[in-house]
Write a protein that holds these residues in place. Structure first.
Motif, mmCIF file in Angstrom:
data_model
loop_
_atom_site.group_PDB
_atom_site.id
_atom_site.type_symbol
_atom_site.label_atom_id
_atom_site.label_comp_id
_atom_site.label_asym_id
_atom_site.label_seq_id
_atom_site.Cartn_x
_atom_site.Cartn_y
_atom_site.Cartn_z
ATOM 1 N N ILE A 321 75.418 66.293 54.776
ATOM 2 C CA ILE A 321 74.208 66.880 55.350
ATOM 3 C C ILE A 321 74.169 68.377 55.059
ATOM 4 C CG2 ILE A 321 72.908 67.282 57.458
ATOM 5 C CD1 ILE A 321 72.980 64.368 56.556
ATOM 6 N N GLU A 322 75.314 69.034 55.192
ATOM 7 C CA GLU A 322 75.376 70.461 54.898
ATOM 8 C C GLU A 322 75.098 70.731 53.426
ATOM 9 O OE1 GLU A 322 79.223 71.648 56.120
ATOM 10 O OE2 GLU A 322 78.852 71.404 58.269
ATOM 11 N N LEU A 323 75.559 69.825 52.539
ATOM 12 C CA LEU A 323 75.313 69.990 51.110
ATOM 13 C C LEU A 323 73.825 69.927 50.797
ATOM 14 C CD1 LEU A 323 76.247 70.256 48.207
ATOM 15 C CD2 LEU A 323 76.701 67.793 48.173
ATOM 16 N N ILE A 324 73.140 68.982 51.417
ATOM 17 C CA ILE A 324 71.687 68.876 51.205
ATOM 18 C C ILE A 324 70.989 70.147 51.675
ATOM 19 C CG2 ILE A 324 69.596 67.597 51.851
ATOM 20 C CD1 ILE A 324 71.420 66.129 49.904
ATOM 21 N N ILE A 335 68.346 64.835 46.967
ATOM 22 C CA ILE A 335 67.991 63.431 47.183
ATOM 23 C C ILE A 335 69.287 62.625 47.312
ATOM 24 C CG2 ILE A 335 66.743 61.436 46.280
ATOM 25 C CD1 ILE A 335 65.137 63.378 44.541
ATOM 26 N N VAL A 336 69.362 61.783 48.333
ATOM 27 C CA VAL A 336 70.514 60.897 48.523
ATOM 28 C C VAL A 336 70.074 59.488 48.165
ATOM 29 C CG1 VAL A 336 72.227 60.016 50.142
ATOM 30 C CG2 VAL A 336 71.395 62.370 50.359
ATOM 31 N N ALA A 337 70.796 58.881 47.202
ATOM 32 C CA ALA A 337 70.411 57.562 46.722
ATOM 33 C C ALA A 337 71.562 56.573 46.900
ATOM 34 C CB ALA A 337 70.010 57.628 45.251
ATOM 35 N N GLY A 338 71.192 55.286 47.095
ATOM 36 C CA GLY A 338 72.177 54.202 47.125
ATOM 37 C C GLY A 338 73.085 54.189 48.327
ATOM 38 N N ILE A 339 72.595 54.590 49.490
ATOM 39 C CA ILE A 339 73.445 54.594 50.686
ATOM 40 C C ILE A 339 73.749 53.166 51.111
ATOM 41 C CG2 ILE A 339 73.572 55.268 53.112
ATOM 42 C CD1 ILE A 339 71.855 57.639 52.503
ATOM 43 N N LYS A 340 75.018 52.866 51.339
ATOM 44 C CA LYS A 340 75.462 51.565 51.818
ATOM 45 C C LYS A 340 75.224 51.462 53.323
ATOM 46 C CE LYS A 340 77.395 50.079 47.935
ATOM 47 N NZ LYS A 340 77.013 48.846 47.234
ATOM 48 N N PRO A 341 75.102 50.233 53.846
ATOM 49 C CA PRO A 341 74.878 50.077 55.296
ATOM 50 C C PRO A 341 75.968 50.743 56.143
ATOM 51 C CG PRO A 341 74.422 48.027 54.158
ATOM 52 C CD PRO A 341 74.993 48.943 53.148
ATOM 53 N N THR A 342 77.224 50.605 55.733
ATOM 54 C CA THR A 342 78.307 51.213 56.523
ATOM 55 C C THR A 342 78.208 52.729 56.537
ATOM 56 O OG1 THR A 342 79.697 51.105 54.534
ATOM 57 C CG2 THR A 342 79.880 49.293 56.110
ATOM 58 N N VAL A 343 77.836 53.296 55.392
ATOM 59 C CA VAL A 343 77.674 54.748 55.324
ATOM 60 C C VAL A 343 76.505 55.187 56.182
ATOM 61 C CG1 VAL A 343 77.262 56.708 53.795
ATOM 62 C CG2 VAL A 343 78.705 54.813 53.027
ATOM 63 N N ALA A 344 75.413 54.413 56.157
ATOM 64 C CA ALA A 344 74.236 54.746 56.969
ATOM 65 C C ALA A 344 74.586 54.734 58.454
ATOM 66 C CB ALA A 344 73.118 53.756 56.668
ATOM 67 N N GLN A 345 75.373 53.740 58.878
ATOM 68 C CA GLN A 345 75.763 53.679 60.289
ATOM 69 C C GLN A 345 76.588 54.895 60.694
ATOM 70 O OE1 GLN A 345 77.761 49.949 60.777
ATOM 71 N NE2 GLN A 345 75.919 48.710 60.451
ATOM 72 N N THR A 346 77.478 55.313 59.829
ATOM 73 C CA THR A 346 78.298 56.494 60.134
ATOM 74 C C THR A 346 77.436 57.740 60.267
ATOM 75 O OG1 THR A 346 80.165 55.551 58.913
ATOM 76 C CG2 THR A 346 80.230 57.913 59.347
ATOM 77 N N MET A 347 76.481 57.911 59.379
ATOM 78 C CA MET A 347 75.628 59.097 59.422
ATOM 79 C C MET A 347 74.753 59.097 60.659
ATOM 80 S SD MET A 347 74.672 59.370 55.352
ATOM 81 C CE MET A 347 73.953 61.003 55.494
ATOM 82 N N VAL A 348 74.276 57.926 61.076
ATOM 83 C CA VAL A 348 73.458 57.846 62.292
ATOM 84 C C VAL A 348 74.308 58.163 63.518
ATOM 85 C CG1 VAL A 348 72.140 56.272 63.768
ATOM 86 C CG2 VAL A 348 71.794 56.240 61.306
ATOM 87 N N ASP A 353 69.957 65.231 62.907
ATOM 88 C CA ASP A 353 68.533 65.046 62.592
ATOM 89 C C ASP A 353 68.404 64.675 61.118
ATOM 90 O OD1 ASP A 353 65.821 64.998 62.456
ATOM 91 O OD2 ASP A 353 65.561 67.185 62.602
ATOM 92 N N LEU A 354 68.122 63.411 60.846
ATOM 93 C CA LEU A 354 68.017 62.915 59.477
ATOM 94 C C LEU A 354 66.570 62.776 59.012
ATOM 95 C CD1 LEU A 354 70.717 60.086 59.717
ATOM 96 C CD2 LEU A 354 71.036 62.456 59.005
#
Length: 394
Positions: A321-324, A335-348, A353-354
């Motif tokens: 998030i800081e990199l973006i 732009i963040v592409a190809g996020i896996k479900p497990t990665v999405a859960q971790t970020m949430v 604020d996404l």
């Protein structure tokens, strides 16, 4: 005249801080200083014979030393254990000289160092121990020099490695051989402390220890013992290990560079495909490299392709998030592409604020988005690059 001399002698014995005595030729103590009376006892100085005060094991050596005193014109020094006023034996250094007529002996006593006056058997044992160590420790040499630099002892099994059986420094002045400054050596080696240094001689790497040797009184340093250890093999292994570690570090850098290649897929569009495990160290390196490339290439878009990343921890997700955010501060769109479900859960789960995070399903979608955005920004000018057509479905 004789009376005046006796008065002066009595005054000297009374005020002297040393343990002074006068004895007859047969060893009977006739007179002593006040300090001697306190140390040996008043009764001991009223006709007692010196051999009677000596330790039974020292009486034979004392008899031989006393004979030397009676037969010499110069003072004779020896060490003997004497019984003190409290009944305990104390090791004393005695310096004695016979009178001109040979009828009396004048002497002084002082406490001797702990290692002085050892019996010949103990001294021979210590010599055998040193010779045994020097003759069987493969990588060691021993040498001893006095304050003038003269080497009195140089031996060691390590000498055989250079084809020598006896030490080349024995009987020579070490300071002259090495062109060292005498004053510097005395100041450094004879200050009473243990010193350590390394050198290379006769094609061998040495680790030297300089150990001070105290004089008989224990008050100063009159020589040093050198212990030299051949560390050639260990130094070679150390160098080889250092080379291997440098090679491993270089290989790891190549692997990191290959695992996070920054590719310019379109004019003004950079993509960073990330594969495998993403940790905090790798994320920090990615941030530095990507931000530098954005400035260098004047890129408008930077695509982080996470298709090959299965799992990230909360700290790594926060770094992304800081990199973006840092990409946006440079005037580019992240732009963040190809996020896996497990990665999405971790970020949430981070609770960040996404809503402002630009995400695309995969790399192709992210690339189309970037090209369309650039086309709109250029107003579809004739020189603008045309958007690629999607590949025909099989």
């Amino acid at each position: 005249m004789e009376a005046a001399s006796n008065v002066l002698l009595d005054e000297f014995f009374t005020r002297s801080p040393d343990l002074l005595f006068v004895a007859s030729a047969d060893g009977a103590l006739l007179r002593g200083s006040d300090v001697a009376r306190q140390a040996l006892g008043a009764a001991a100085l009223d006709g007692a014979r010196l051999p009677e005060l000596a330790h039974p094991d020292d009486r034979e050596a004392l008899s031989a030393a006393w004979s030397r005193v009676l037969g010499a014109d110069a003072p004779v020094s020896f060490v003997v254990r004497l019984r003190g006023a409290g009944g305990a034996y104390q090791r004393m250094t005695c310096s004695a000289r016979r009178s001109s007529d040979g009828g009396a002996v004048f002497g002084s006593l002082r406490a001797a160092p702990e290692d002085a006056g050892e019996d010949p058997k103990t001294l021979r044992l210590k010599a055998r121990l040193l010779d045994g160590i020097a003759g069987h420790m493969d990588r060691m040499e021993f040498w001893a020099i006095d304050r003038a630099g003269l080497c009195h002892y140089h031996a060691g099994k390590a000498l055989e490695k250079s084809g020598q059986r006896t030490g080349p420094y024995a009987g020579q002045n070490v300071l002259d051989l090495h062109s060292r400054n005498d004053d510097d050596v005395r100041q450094q080696w004879f200050d009473g402390a243990v010193h350590r240094f390394t050198s290379q001689e006769r094609g061998i790497d040495w680790d030297h220890w300089i150990i001070p040797l105290r004089d008989e009184r224990g008050e100063g340093v009159d020589g040093v013992l050198g212990v030299s250890l051949d560390v050639t093999d260990s130094r070679r292994v150390e160098n080889e290990l250092r080379i291997q570690l440098d090679q491993i570090a270089a290989q790891q850098k190549v692997i990191r560079d290959l695992s996070t290649p920054i590719i310019e897929v379109w004019d003004g569009v950079l993509t960073l495909p990330m594969v495998g495990t993403v940790d905090s160290v790798r994320t920090a390196e990615v941030m530095d490299s990507l931000l530098s490339q954005i400035v260098e290439k004047r890129a408008s878009f930077a695509i982080l392709d996470l298709t090959g990343v299965e799992v990230v921890d909360t700290k790594v997700a926060s770094h992304l998030i800081e990199l973006i955010t840092a990409i946006r501060l440079l005037g580019a769109d992240g732009i963040v592409a190809g996020i896996k479900p497990t990665v999405a859960q971790t970020m949430v789960a981070l609770g960040l604020d996404l809503s402002q995070l630009n995400t695309q399903r995969n790399l192709r979608a992210a690339l189309n988005y970037a090209i369309r955005s650039m086309s709109r920004a250029k107003g579809a000018s004739p020189g603008a690059p045309a958007a690629p057509r999607p590949s025909p479905k099989p």
